[in-house]
Design an enzyme around this catalytic site. Structure first.
Site, short mmCIF file in Angstrom:
data_model
loop_
_atom_site.label_atom_id
_atom_site.label_comp_id
_atom_site.label_asym_id
_atom_site.label_seq_id
_atom_site.Cartn_x
_atom_site.Cartn_y
_atom_site.Cartn_z
CE1 TYR A 1 51.60 40.47 28.52
CE2 TYR A 1 51.27 42.57 27.40
CZ TYR A 1 52.06 41.47 27.66
OH TYR A 1 53.29 41.36 27.08
CG ASP B 1 45.22 35.07 27.46
OD1 ASP B 1 45.85 36.09 27.08
OD2 ASP B 1 45.80 34.12 28.04
CE LYS C 1 51.79 34.33 32.66
NZ LYS C 1 52.99 35.14 32.84
P1 KE4 Z 1 54.19 35.51 27.34
O1 KE4 Z 1 54.37 35.88 25.86
O2 KE4 Z 1 54.81 36.51 28.29
O3 KE4 Z 1 54.61 34.06 27.62
O4 KE4 Z 1 52.63 35.50 27.64
C1 KE4 Z 1 51.88 36.66 27.36
C2 KE4 Z 1 50.62 36.65 28.21
C3 KE4 Z 1 49.43 36.31 27.60
N1 KE4 Z 1 48.27 36.26 28.30
C4 KE4 Z 1 48.26 36.53 29.63
C5 KE4 Z 1 46.96 36.47 30.37
C6 KE4 Z 1 49.45 36.89 30.31
O5 KE4 Z 1 49.42 37.17 31.63
C7 KE4 Z 1 50.66 36.94 29.58
C8 KE4 Z 1 51.98 37.34 30.23
N2 KE4 Z 1 51.92 37.72 31.59
C9 KE4 Z 1 52.92 38.67 32.06
C10 KE4 Z 1 52.72 38.90 33.55
N3 KE4 Z 1 51.43 39.38 33.86
C11 KE4 Z 1 54.30 38.20 31.74
C12 KE4 Z 1 55.39 38.95 32.48
C13 KE4 Z 1 56.23 39.76 31.52
O6 KE4 Z 1 55.68 40.34 30.57
O7 KE4 Z 1 57.47 39.79 31.77
#
Ligand code: KE4
Length: 431
Positions: free
Chosen positions: A145, A240, A268
């Protein structure tokens, strides 16, 4: 635990204004059942819901809080910075300071651009990779993701998998067509794509430690093999590290595995719990980013001073001792989950890396999306509910990671393992 009366009331209200009552789908408890807990406050490793129930928290805002909830020094830093102004839309030296700190920790990031989320970081990194190579296709891995930009919502992990929509409606076919899917830990699946699409692939985008199909670590040689394929076909390698950055080690997964990407995406931890993302890497690639170059990317709150100050606080305390302690406690928790499952006669595979842990309810090792999807989500839901009623708040999805922090004490971990022994019995009884 008291019944979630207030959470229910607040969820009922939220559903009349927020789609599904939440601002991010995985928070809605859809795959684990019950009412999402509305939070009143949190401190250290403890989260308190609006019904005044207190839990040892292993969501930890999905990864940013490596130092725990609301450390005193962080709160003071945020307050002091906000007193000077909360946002300017003009440059501040805080951005240079945090950018320099990021480059010190992740030397491959010769240039850094701050944005406000991991999604923005990943989508921008792909745009500049496409511009640099003058190619359109990208390779991603099923189950990984990279945020919710169109190009990535193809067999996406995390909440997309949790809700059973790994490929989202609304993504134009033409966009999805440029996103080629490979299998994590399977270099042959990547080589096959390059054999077919050769020099039309701009980049390989990968979570060097995958956290969004549940935790899956790279097999020996996997990351090195991606580096070699990218070089052979003139594609860029994009790591990523939104989860693994500053979590796998101070220098992220690229430091642990000794594989250098051309671009890195961060999020994060980099914001200390405030909205910060970043992308960066080779100077010759990043020199294309406007206004230095023609690749447009912008953001009203990019480099926000309060968020930069929070990030500096967080990245200023990434000591060797922190990672030693996190690795010890993570290993303890993983072993505890495995022992609890074995004692209850529940089939489980526990994947762990440092302070990241996922208990998969399945008999087979989990090494990619296909094997992750074999996990019994209902069994995980029973485990989640069993832990919640015993004061442990884990991720409400089988396809996420449990996050530890510096604030998780040995007593917290021991308490969590004791709860796991009881919760695994609930799983065994099918409750
Ligand atoms: P954000 O746009 O949520 O800040 O980041 C996206 C993203 C990008 N790359 C990786 C590897 C990620 O894990 C994420 C976001 N992680 C999720 C939890 N696995 C965020 C939680 C959510 O979507 O509420």
């Amino acid at each position: 635990m008291k019944a979630p009366v207030q959470s229910r009331r607040q969820f009922e209200r939220a559903r009349h204004i927020l789609p599904g009552g939440v601002d991010s789908p995985v928070r809605a408890f859809r795959s684990v059942g019950g009412t999402p807990l509305f939070v009143r406050r949190a401190s250290g490793a403890i989260l308190e819901d609006v019904d005044r129930n207190r839990y040892v928290d292993y969501v930890m805002s999905w990864g940013p809080l490596i130092h725990g909830h609301a450390p005193r020094g962080l709160v003071q830093t945020i307050a002091a910075t906000a007193k000077l102004g909360t946002s300017y839309g003009a440059p501040t030296e805080l951005e240079s300071a945090l950018g320099e700190r990021v480059r010190d920790l992740v030397p491959s990031m010769e240039r850094v651009r701050f944005v406000s989320s991991g999604t923005e970081a990943a989508m921008s990194a792909v745009r500049v990779a496409r511009a640099f190579t003058r190619r359109d296709r990208i390779v991603k891995f099923a189950g990984c993701y990279h945020g919710h930009a169109d190009a990535f919502l193809v067999k996406a992990g995390s909440g997309a998998t949790t809700l059973g929509i790994p490929t989202s409606p609304g993504v134009p076919k033409a966009v999805a067509a440029d996103t080629l899917l490979a299998r994590y830990n399977d270099l042959a699946s990547v080589a096959k794509l390059f054999a077919k699409y050769r020099t039309s692939i701009a980049a390989i985008v990968v979570e060097p430690i995958a956290g969004n199909m549940g935790l899956v670590t790279p097999a020996d040689g996997f990351l090195e093999g991606l580096r070699e394929l990218a070089d052979r076909y003139g594609a860029l390698l994009v790591f990523d590290e939104v989860i693994s950055g500053f979590r796998a080690s101070a220098g992220g997964a690229q430091e642990v595995f000794g594989v250098t990407p051309d671009l890195t995406c961060l999020g994060k931890i980099i914001g200390g719990g405030l909205p910060v993302g970043a992308y960066g890497g080779r100077e010759d690639v990043m020199s294309l980013v406007a206004p230095a170059g023609p690749v447009y990317q912008a953001g009203t709150l990019s480099g926000n001073p309060v968020a930069m100050a929070a990030g500096l606080w967080a990245l200023g305390r990434l000591t060797p001792r922190l990672y030693r302690d996190l690795a010890r406690k993570g290993a303890q928790l993983a072993a505890g989950f495995a022992d609890a499952a074995r004692a209850a006669g529940v089939p489980a595979q526990v994947n762990a890396f440092g302070s990241l842990v996922t208990p998969f309810f399945t008999t087979k090792p989990v090494r990619d999306y296909e094997s992750a999807l074999l996990a019994d989500a209902d069994a995980y839901a029973r485990f989640f509910r069993g832990m919640l009623k015993r004061g442990i708040y884990g991720p409400p999805s089988q396809w996420e990671a449990w996050f530890l922090s510096a604030a998780h004490s040995d007593a917290h971990v021991d308490r969590t393992i004791a709860a796991a022994h009881a919760a695994m019995k609930d799983v065994a009884r099918g409750r």
